[in-house]
Design a protein around this motif. Structure first.
Motif, short mmCIF file in Angstrom:
data_model
loop_
_atom_site.label_atom_id
_atom_site.label_comp_id
_atom_site.label_asym_id
_atom_site.label_seq_id
_atom_site.Cartn_x
_atom_site.Cartn_y
_atom_site.Cartn_z
N ARG A 126 0.84 -1.21 0.00
CA ARG A 126 0.00 0.00 0.00
C ARG A 126 0.87 1.25 0.00
O ARG A 126 0.51 2.26 -0.61
N LEU A 127 2.02 1.20 0.70
CA LEU A 127 2.94 2.33 0.65
C LEU A 127 3.44 2.56 -0.77
O LEU A 127 3.54 3.70 -1.24
N VAL A 128 3.72 1.48 -1.46
CA VAL A 128 4.18 1.59 -2.85
C VAL A 128 3.08 2.14 -3.74
O VAL A 128 3.32 3.01 -4.59
N ALA A 129 1.84 1.67 -3.56
CA ALA A 129 0.72 2.17 -4.36
C ALA A 129 0.51 3.66 -4.12
O ALA A 129 0.27 4.43 -5.07
N ARG A 130 0.60 4.08 -2.87
CA ARG A 130 0.47 5.51 -2.55
C ARG A 130 1.60 6.30 -3.22
O ARG A 130 1.36 7.38 -3.80
N ALA A 131 2.82 5.80 -3.13
CA ALA A 131 3.96 6.50 -3.73
C ALA A 131 3.81 6.63 -5.24
O ALA A 131 4.13 7.66 -5.82
N GLN A 132 3.33 5.58 -5.88
CA GLN A 132 3.15 5.63 -7.33
C GLN A 132 2.11 6.67 -7.73
O GLN A 132 2.28 7.40 -8.71
N GLY A 133 1.02 6.74 -6.94
CA GLY A 133 0.00 7.75 -7.24
C GLY A 133 0.53 9.16 -7.05
O GLY A 133 0.27 10.04 -7.88
N LEU A 134 1.28 9.40 -5.97
CA LEU A 134 1.85 10.73 -5.73
C LEU A 134 2.90 11.07 -6.78
O LEU A 134 3.02 12.22 -7.20
#
Length: 473
Positions: free
Chosen positions: A45-53
């Protein structure tokens, strides 16, 4: 079990972490909602958030720029290696007017390589994570060319990611041995070209050593190259190569040329190439188990939002069903003024009075919550207090978004009964979005009986007596 992630994904997440620690947290309501929708572990989920940002902040272009600079730095080093290798080979043979001193030629072509290779072996077996060599030079060159703040963060994140995964040494080793391999290829090609175009005479020279010592040196150095087909000069040829016997040594030029090439290949190029392969294999193995250290500052603070206990986000479910039903902690006491209750306003603008007249005696006022840090703090406070009733107020003029609904679900886990109060300013007593709020809250699993459109509606549905009755706000 640790979740293996791709190197680029971990690098990106680490870059965002460093950037937010340095410049402040980014607004990420939409990105967090998407990460929750995808599900998975905290690291995923941290990676998914980072990709979106990264998409929103255009950070992806920084990575493209950083990689381009890295390739440019390596190209510069490779060109320097080619020129150095060719220059050493030409210097070792000379212009053909004087005999080639074999000892000096070998020392010139293999001396620095041998020293640095030994240092690399010592550094590889040492427990320290400090790396040195040409790989460090590449890292320094790339950092010098990448001067923007985001590029600097990307470089720092790269080093930090590699150090935590024990991948820094093999990566810098790959670069070091690749540059040395290029240098030896250039040296060998230059030797072949010069030996093909000129006539050279080879000799051993000494003042301290006995002449027969060179026969032993020749056999020792020629042993390994002979295994791959390079010849070893006989002792008689060695004795003829001593100073003073040059006329008899002229015809031995081809065998000495092949012997010298074999020594450079066996003790120069082959060790570097094998070390390069070893670094590549080590790098690939360590990258197969790469993951995020979710306990780092900048990551751990996101856990309450990315891993709320109430969420069960199946990644195969359609978007409207991504919200799970908030867990109710069981029956609680009726809501009464002065009870163990709390009120909080979520991103409520100043034109809406808080708390509304009459609600100030209903429970503890936790104030207005506007920032991400305040949201984290509120969750921590509520977890420790465990109120019987929590009333969260929102601006009824706004369109309900997934981030707010998900945060409401997280709040619902901290109390026995959760209530939503939809407020409007006195100048706008009606708004059609209140119906939309009610529908979305029910879809997210909240009991419609505990969703109120104002203080008066709260009083009517709960039967409580407010200290100062007031109309809808």
């Amino acid at each position: 079990m640790r979740d293996a992630l791709s190197f680029n994904a971990v690098w990106l997440a680490e870059t965002l972490r460093i950037k937010e620690l340095r410049d402040g947290a980014l607004e990420d309501t939409t990105q967090v909602a998407r990460a929750l929708g995808r599900g998975g572990s905290f690291a995923q989920r941290l990676v998914a958030r980072a990709q979106g940002l990264a998409e929103r902040e255009n950070i992806q272009t920084t990575f493209v720029h950083w990689r381009a600079l890295g390739k440019l730095a390596f190209a510069v080093m490779a060109i320097a290696a080619i020129l150095t290798g060719a220059g050493l080979a030409a210097g070792a043979l000379g212009d053909g007017t004087r005999p080639v001193n074999l000892m000096l030629a070998i020392a010139l072509l293999l001396g620095l390589h041998t020293l640095t290779f030994i240092f690399w072996l010592i550094g590889t077996t040492a427990s320290s994570s400090h790396a040195s060599g040409l790989g460090t030079v590449w890292l320094w060159m790339t950092a010098r060319m990448a001067r923007t703040p985001q590029s600097t963060a990307a470089g720092q994140a790269l080093v930090a990611t590699l150090q935590r995964s024990q991948g820094l040494k093999p990566m810098l080793g790959m670069l070091t041995h690749a540059v040395w391999s290029v240098a030896f290829v250039a040296a060998l090609l230059t030797l072949l070209a010069l030996l093909s175009a000129r006539q050279y005479v080879f000799q051993w020279e000494t003042t301290l050593l006995a002449p027969d010592t060179f026969a032993t040196i020749t056999r020792l150095l020629g042993g390994l190259p002979s295994l791959i087909g390079f010849p070893v000069p006989a002792d008689t040829v060695v004795s003829q190569s001593m100073a003073g016997a040059l006329p008899a040594n002229i015809g031995a030029g081809p065998i000495w040329s092949q012997w010298l090439l074999g020594v450079i290949v066996a003790y120069g190029f082959v060790p570097r190439f094998l070390a390069l392969l070893a670094c590549v294999i080590t790098w690939q193995r360590r990258m197969q188990h790469l993951t995020l250290d979710t306990t780092l500052p900048g990551f751990i603070e996101l856990k309450p939002r990315l891993m709320p206990g109430s969420l069960n986000t199946g990644i195969d479910a359609p978007a409207p069903d991504l919200f799970s039903h908030p867990r109710e902690a069981g029956p609680s006491r009726p809501m009464t003024p002065g009870g163990h209750n709390a009120l909080v306003a979520l991103e409520l603008p100043n034109d809406i009075t808080w708390p509304p007249s009459g609600l100030e005696t209903l429970g503890t006022d936790l104030g207005r919550v506007d920032t991400r840090e305040q949201r984290h703090t509120l969750l921590s406070v509520l977890e420790s207090k465990q109120y019987d009733h929590l009333i969260a107020a929102c601006d009824g003029r706004l369109t309900p978004d997934r981030g707010t609904l998900l945060y409401f679900q997280a709040l619902a886990q901290t109390c026995k009964q959760f209530h939503v109060l939809i407020l409007l300013p006195d100048t706008m007593p009606e708004n059609n979005r209140t119906t939309l709020w009610q529908a979305n809250l029910e879809r997210a699993g909240f009991d419609g009986a505990r969703v109120y459109t104002g203080p008066a509606n709260l009083k009517a549905q709960t039967g409580i007596t407010l200290s100062t009755p007031h109309g809808n706000h």
